[in-house]
Design a protein around this motif. Structure first.
Motif, short mmCIF file in Angstrom:
data_model
loop_
_atom_site.label_atom_id
_atom_site.label_comp_id
_atom_site.label_asym_id
_atom_site.label_seq_id
_atom_site.Cartn_x
_atom_site.Cartn_y
_atom_site.Cartn_z
N LEU A 87 -64.20 -6.01 54.84
CA LEU A 87 -63.54 -7.15 54.22
C LEU A 87 -64.28 -8.45 54.54
CD1 LEU A 87 -59.83 -6.17 54.88
CD2 LEU A 87 -60.96 -6.28 52.66
N LEU A 112 -58.24 -11.14 47.44
CA LEU A 112 -58.86 -10.59 48.64
C LEU A 112 -58.19 -11.14 49.89
CD1 LEU A 112 -61.06 -8.93 50.01
CD2 LEU A 112 -62.63 -10.87 49.69
N LEU A 161 -67.09 -8.77 52.15
CA LEU A 161 -66.65 -9.24 50.84
C LEU A 161 -66.34 -10.73 50.87
CD1 LEU A 161 -64.30 -6.28 49.84
CD2 LEU A 161 -66.60 -6.75 48.98
#
Length: 240
Positions: free
Chosen positions: A106, A127, A109
């Motif tokens: 994560l 996100l 990202l």
């Protein structure tokens, strides 16, 4: 105080001096390089590489970046946190998080999104919403994990407070807010629950069980078990 309508994700550097402030939104800090000292009052720590720190809204904190540094900073709108209020209310002084494989993915990202600018607010919001929910709705408190792994060993409040980077006096208040029990009650319950299991599933003697679950003297174990179950370990085993 500034209100956020969308998540913000940026790589930031800070002046090499102590600063104190608070904000109306949540914040996730990922150390990419260097260290940061963070002091929220009861909690004092240094955020290092491969760690993340969650700062809740309205938390007054003092911080100072150390050495050469850069941090991935995610400002989390309050609306992303409100639905998780019951789960996160005990985190009003922040939480240190060690990155596992999922959180590293994560973070990758987020780093990608940090270079896209405001036009990516939709994907970034999705996100960050997912990340904040993943972190905050499934709390893993390292001192509680430590207790579960070592409940049959001597454990001090100072040890547990150090694991969470809290002052010992504050730690006991925090622990009771999280669990509904003080640390000694929590540890005693774990020991006696394990003793019950051993009484049911093994032929071990009461003395051996007492030693296994962390009692130095069988008499102390028997007294604690009677307070817990209302009967002695022998009677408990006979009634199974």
């Amino acid at each position: 105080m500034e209100q956020l309508s969308h998540a913000v994700c940026e790589i930031r550097r800070y002046p090499g001096k102590c600063l104190t402030h608070k904000h109306s939104f949540g914040q996730l800090l990922f150390a990419l390089e260097g260290r940061m000292m963070i002091d929220t009052g009861p909690q004092f720590l240094e955020l290092e590489e491969d760690q993340c720190y969650y700062l809740p809204p309205h938390c007054v904190h003092t911080f100072e970046a150390k050495d050469r540094h850069q941090f991935l900073v995610v400002d989390v709108p309050l609306r992303f946190l409100q639905s998780n209020h019951q789960q996160v209310q005990a985190d009003h002084h922040g939480r240190l998080i060690s990155l596992d494989e999922r959180l590293r993915s994560l973070r990758f990202l987020l780093l990608d999104e940090s270079g896209r600018g405001a036009s990516s607010s939709g994907p970034l919001d999705d996100l960050v919403h997912y990340l904040s929910k993943a972190i905050l709705t499934q709390p893993k408190y390292r001192s509680i994990e430590y207790i579960h792994a070592h409940f049959n060993e001597p454990i001090t409040i100072e040890q547990l407070a150090a694991v969470e980077h809290y002052h010992p006096a504050y730690y006991q208040q925090w622990f009771k807010k999280i669990t509904g029990k003080n640390p000694s009650e929590y540890i005693r319950e774990l020991r006696l629950n394990e003793a019950e299991r051993l009484l049911r599933e093994t032929a071990w003697s009461v003395t051996d069980i007492a030693c296994h679950v962390g009692y130095s003297h069988p008499a102390s174990f028997i007294r604690a078990f009677v307070r817990h179950r209302g009967v002695t370990p022998h009677v408990f085993r006979q009634n199974i």
